[in-house]
Design a protein around this motif. Sequence first.
Motif, mmCIF file in Angstrom:
data_model
loop_
_atom_site.group_PDB
_atom_site.id
_atom_site.type_symbol
_atom_site.label_atom_id
_atom_site.label_comp_id
_atom_site.label_asym_id
_atom_site.label_seq_id
_atom_site.Cartn_x
_atom_site.Cartn_y
_atom_site.Cartn_z
ATOM 1 N N HIS A 1 0.738 -1.450 -0.042
ATOM 2 C CA HIS A 1 -0.015 0.151 0.075
ATOM 3 C C HIS A 1 0.858 0.995 -0.034
ATOM 4 N N ARG A 2 1.938 1.164 0.527
ATOM 5 C CA ARG A 2 2.940 2.432 0.392
ATOM 6 C C ARG A 2 3.270 2.684 -1.034
ATOM 7 N N ASP A 3 3.511 1.802 -1.676
ATOM 8 C CA ASP A 3 3.964 1.634 -2.943
ATOM 9 C C ASP A 3 2.635 1.915 -3.896
ATOM 10 N N THR A 4 1.682 1.170 -3.804
ATOM 11 C CA THR A 4 0.598 1.505 -4.740
ATOM 12 C C THR A 4 -0.158 2.909 -4.447
ATOM 13 N N GLY A 5 -0.193 3.488 -3.022
ATOM 14 C CA GLY A 5 -0.564 4.525 -2.737
ATOM 15 C C GLY A 5 0.145 5.719 -2.828
ATOM 16 N N ALA A 6 1.264 5.707 -3.597
ATOM 17 C CA ALA A 6 2.409 7.078 -3.395
ATOM 18 C C ALA A 6 2.317 7.803 -4.434
ATOM 19 N N GLY A 7 1.175 7.675 -5.317
ATOM 20 C CA GLY A 7 0.820 8.807 -6.212
ATOM 21 C C GLY A 7 -0.074 8.207 -7.697
ATOM 22 N N HIS A 8 0.561 7.098 -8.210
ATOM 23 C CA HIS A 8 -0.289 6.761 -9.164
ATOM 24 C C HIS A 8 -1.780 5.948 -8.603
ATOM 25 N N LYS A 9 -2.753 5.885 -9.801
ATOM 26 C CA LYS A 9 -4.082 5.572 -9.223
ATOM 27 C C LYS A 9 -4.262 4.122 -9.565
ATOM 28 N N VAL A 10 -3.499 3.222 -8.732
ATOM 29 C CA VAL A 10 -3.654 1.724 -8.641
ATOM 30 C C VAL A 10 -5.000 1.290 -7.634
#
Length: 333
Positions: A45-54
């Motif tokens: 979640h730290r990666d997927t929530g860092a800016g891109h709309k995943v």
Amino acid sequence: MEPGSPEWLAQVTEDIVDPDQRIIDPHHHLWSPNGAIPYGLDDLHRDTGAGHKVEATVFVECHSSYRPDGPEHLRPVGETEFVVANAKASAAGDGAEIRGIVGHVDLTLDPSLFDEVLDAHVEVAGDLFKGIRHYGAHDAEPEALTIPGAAGPDFFSNAAVLAGVSRLGERGLTYDSWHYHHQNQDFASLAAAAPNTTMVLDHFGTPLGVGRYEGSREEIFEAWKTDIAAIAANDNVVAKLGGLAMPDNGFGWHLSERPPTSDEFVAAQERYYRHTIDCFGPRRCMFESNFPVDRFSISYNVLWNGLKKIAAPFTASERDDMFYGTALRVYGL
């Protein structure tokens, strides 16, 4: 600084390209704190929530959290149990939701045992269970590889493997394959022999660039192009676009003082992506992160920036297929 560490990755930061593009990340792993590469839901979640709309993800097997005892053939079900718990937590939170699980079943099992393991995965995961991966990666010099495959040299010609892959199609399940570039022709033959099973080519068939392959990138690329076209001739195969930043691909970013920018990533790898898209078409391609393995070379945000730059010449509909729609259809999310 250690490659892949937050400090090393933080040396390259970029504004998010096309932040409104919706994304399904169809290929990531999870490990417990004592796993091969510790990477839990908070890390994802730290990666997927860092800016891109995943918006959603698909977990792919990685020999994580197997049952420590019980029948050997059922031990991989422990991984599915582990991921189901994480998927439920993701659905209850605000981050990207794990909506699919690609587990592991040994394709060489007796057919009755093969179905028993599939049934066990489905009993645990229900509709979250989408298919399996039993990787066929084999190389004559595994000692040169950071992540050596352990399959036998005749994996793709094994009659039991064909029977198992065909059975997956009968049950509406997918087969993901991880193998090396010199096995692409064998994979194409398997795909032709099991036309009713949706098969997923992981990581471009992993063109190797270390050990005996170091210094042969152009020669390998030319043969690889022909093989990718042959694989794409099988309508039942779709391609995952990513996973080329592993150390064994030979780009050497994990040995550099800093990770690449998205422009450097595109300059080094765009031709692999464009050729595969040309062969398969956008509706049979899906961009992937292969995290946390590719994290040893590039950060999540910079990787997806690079993927968006590669996709920029395509139409909005084609881009949406590659970032979202293909994964949605193939895995029934």
